[in-house]
Design a protein around this motif. Structure first.
Motif, PDB file in Angstrom:
ATOM      1  N   SER A  93     -45.339 -23.491  34.463  1.00 37.85           N
ATOM      2  CA  SER A  93     -44.002 -23.362  32.996  1.00 37.85           C
ATOM      3  C   SER A  93     -43.412 -24.955  33.459  1.00 37.85           C
ATOM      4  O   SER A  93     -43.324 -25.839  32.190  1.00 37.85           O
ATOM      5  CB  SER A  93     -43.183 -22.246  33.323  1.00 37.85           C
ATOM      6  OG  SER A  93     -43.563 -21.484  32.989  1.00 37.85           O
ATOM      7  N   PRO A 106     -38.835 -20.963  29.819  1.00 32.91           N
ATOM      8  CA  PRO A 106     -38.088 -20.824  30.852  1.00 32.91           C
ATOM      9  C   PRO A 106     -38.826 -20.673  32.282  1.00 32.91           C
ATOM     10  O   PRO A 106     -40.089 -20.704  32.341  1.00 32.91           O
ATOM     11  CB  PRO A 106     -38.025 -19.576  30.841  1.00 32.91           C
ATOM     12  CG  PRO A 106     -38.648 -18.973  28.878  1.00 32.91           C
ATOM     13  CD  PRO A 106     -39.357 -19.655  28.925  1.00 32.91           C
ATOM     14  N   THR A 112     -40.967 -15.269  37.104  1.00 33.14           N
ATOM     15  CA  THR A 112     -40.571 -16.336  35.819  1.00 33.14           C
ATOM     16  C   THR A 112     -41.364 -15.573  34.234  1.00 33.14           C
ATOM     17  O   THR A 112     -40.937 -14.768  33.207  1.00 33.14           O
ATOM     18  CB  THR A 112     -40.274 -17.501  35.518  1.00 33.14           C
ATOM     19  OG1 THR A 112     -39.380 -17.637  36.920  1.00 33.14           O
ATOM     20  CG2 THR A 112     -38.772 -17.855  34.339  1.00 33.14           C
ATOM     21  N   THR A 113     -42.018 -15.961  34.680  1.00 32.20           N
ATOM     22  CA  THR A 113     -43.002 -15.897  33.014  1.00 32.20           C
ATOM     23  C   THR A 113     -43.807 -14.877  32.799  1.00 32.20           C
ATOM     24  O   THR A 113     -44.602 -13.957  33.679  1.00 32.20           O
ATOM     25  CB  THR A 113     -44.245 -16.958  32.897  1.00 32.20           C
ATOM     26  OG1 THR A 113     -43.344 -18.335  33.300  1.00 32.20           O
ATOM     27  CG2 THR A 113     -44.594 -16.622  31.639  1.00 32.20           C
ATOM     28  N   ASP A 181     -48.382 -20.188  28.286  1.00 26.63           N
ATOM     29  CA  ASP A 181     -48.758 -20.945  29.656  1.00 26.63           C
ATOM     30  C   ASP A 181     -49.034 -18.770  30.050  1.00 26.63           C
ATOM     31  O   ASP A 181     -49.267 -17.782  29.071  1.00 26.63           O
ATOM     32  CB  ASP A 181     -46.859 -20.632  29.851  1.00 26.63           C
ATOM     33  CG  ASP A 181     -46.607 -20.650  31.155  1.00 26.63           C
ATOM     34  OD1 ASP A 181     -47.442 -20.404  31.938  1.00 26.63           O
ATOM     35  OD2 ASP A 181     -45.471 -20.595  31.631  1.00 26.63           O
TER      36      ASP A 181
HETATM   37 MG    MG Z   1     -44.291 -19.832  34.323  1.00 28.59          MG
END
Ligand code: MG
Ligand code: GTP
Length: 418
Positions: A93, A106, A112-113, A181
């Motif tokens: 990201s 983010p 996270t993703t 992503d």
């Molecule tokens: Mg990510």
């Protein structure tokens, strides 16, 4: 001025190969469209002469209008697509944000993703989201809201959220690049679904690796699967987090040689997707975090070198820019080839089909003309006209097909050799 610099950069960007080719092929299809419309008018004007043309043939010509419209619609949507993969927290990201020059996606420590995020340009200057399960445009006012909106959605990891971001904020989006992503390849048992759903139309893949370790089986396995489904995918390897190596100068050269060797072997010997020479131009050592922060400073009018920086920043920043340049060359050439070659082939087929119908018409009218019965005498006047129109139309069509074919082929050839 910084504006002038941006313009200079944009005009010299390799992405223009795609942008120009797209404009050209759109223009050509506009011409084919005119030509098909002319043909329809013509066959409709003679459809009462059933000795010349029957209603099925008229219908066939009319249907080409829809076919061409379909191709033009697809063409208008055609873009260049790049997909980023790698392990959790490798910096996927952050790399995308650095390329987009803003903290759009983010990012953070840990996982996270949590689904596929596709960033693409919005035409109206607005920022909004579209999820798979509804056509509703969810408006997003700011970047922090975007992150929040993404967390609120209860999403399955294979799902796709499309993020529309103002084109004028980023040259990649302006030039029709779409960036995808993904969650870490290590968190899913569904790699095949990921590939079928998100990878088959990608022009370029970027493997974001963590330079602190070596390429791992999970990452490699994913790309083995990709290269089974796609013939010779274009893959870049980014050794990210390279700034952290600055604190260990005694190992840095050795680590670089080792990572490079392994990445090149992976592309050349394992995946067999490119040559040794090509592979050497596909492996980079970067720090997405530094690069993103430099670009955010730049947006605020500050020097990119301001603030605390690890040893060797200019070199890493330069390498990130080299990656971007190679990436742009690669994606534009690949997209011209994969997207436009098909269309030009179909355009050629339509033009040739219509030409065949016209040739048949022409032959029939010739025969009729030679048939000198009284009954046909009345038709004769009309046929003289018909014949002339046909000759003109056929000639125009021949020229158009010729022009279209040679221009497109040349464009593709040029793009590929540049
Ligand atoms: Mg990510
Ligand atoms: P997931 O979405 O969880 O799979 O992770 P990701 O691959 O998208 O990684 P992300 O971009 O969220 O980055 C993870 C963490 O690493 C964040 O805290 C980033 O700030 C940090 N990071 C990313 N790139 C670099 C880098 O080049 N150097 C350093 N030092 N930190 C980085």
């Amino acid at each position: 001025s910084s504006n002038g610099d941006t313009r200079h950069f944009r005009e010299s960007s390799p992405l223009q190969i795609f942008v120009k080719a797209k404009k050209k092929i759109n223009d050509i299809f506009l011409e084919i469209n005119d030509y098909v419309q002319d043909s329809v008018k013509y066959v409709e004007s003679i459809q009462d002469y059933q000795v010349l043309i029957d209603s099925n043939e008229v219908q066939k010509i009319v249907e080409y209008v829809y076919k061409i419209k379909g191709i033009r619609d697809v063409l208008a949507r055609d873009h260049m697509k790049v997909a980023f993969f790698g392990r959790t927290s490798s910096g996927k990201s952050t790399v995308i944000n650095a390329m987009l020059r803003d903290k759009i996606l983010p990012s953070g420590i840990g996982h996270t993703t949590n689904c596929f995020l596709q960033v693409e340009g919005s035409d109206n200057g607005e920022t909004y989201l579209i999820t798979e399960d509804s056509a509703e445009r969810k408006n997003v006012k700011s970047v922090s809201r975007l992150a929040h909106a993404l967390c609120e959605e209860k999403l399955n990891e294979s799902q796709l959220v499309r993020i529309f971001w103002p084109r004028d904020k980023c040259s990649l989006l302006r030039d029709d690049v779409v960036l995808v992503d993904s969650p870490g390849v290590d968190i899913t048992p569904n790699l095949d679904e990921w590939i079928d759903k998100h990878c088959l139309d990608a022009d370029v893949f970027v493997l974001v690796a963590h330079a602190q370790s070596t390429l791992m089986v999970t990452e490699k396995n994913f790309f083995h699967k990709v290269s089974l489904k796609l013939s010779k995918p274009n893959i870049f390897v980014l050794n990210n987090h390279w700034d952290t190596s600055a604190s260990e100068p005694e190992y840095i050269d050795k680590a670089r040689v080792q990572h490079t060797e392994r990445a090149v072997d992976f592309l050349v010997k394992e995946l067999k997707v490119c040559s040794q020479k090509e592979a050497a131009e596909r492996v980079f050592f970067i720090s997405a975090k530094e690069c993103l922060s430099a670009r955010c400073k730049e947006q605020q009018g500050l020097s990119i070198q301001s603030g605390a920086l690890a040893e060797g920043f200019p070199g890493r920043y330069f390498e990130f820019q080299s990656f971007e340049r190679k990436f742009e060359e690669c994606i534009s050439k690949s997209a011209v080839k994969t997207k436009f070659e098909q269309h030009s082939q179909r355009g050629k087929t339509v033009a040739q089909d219509i030409r065949l119908t016209m040739d048949t018409l022409y032959e029939k009218s010739q025969k009729l003309k030679n048939d000198k019965t009284e009954e046909k005498k009345n038709v004769y006047e009309k046929l003289n006209y018909t014949e002339q129109r046909l000759l003109i139309l056929t000639q125009q069509m021949k020229e158009k097909i010729q022009q279209m074919v040679s221009e497109t082929e040349e464009k593709v050839k040029k793009a590929l050799s540049e």
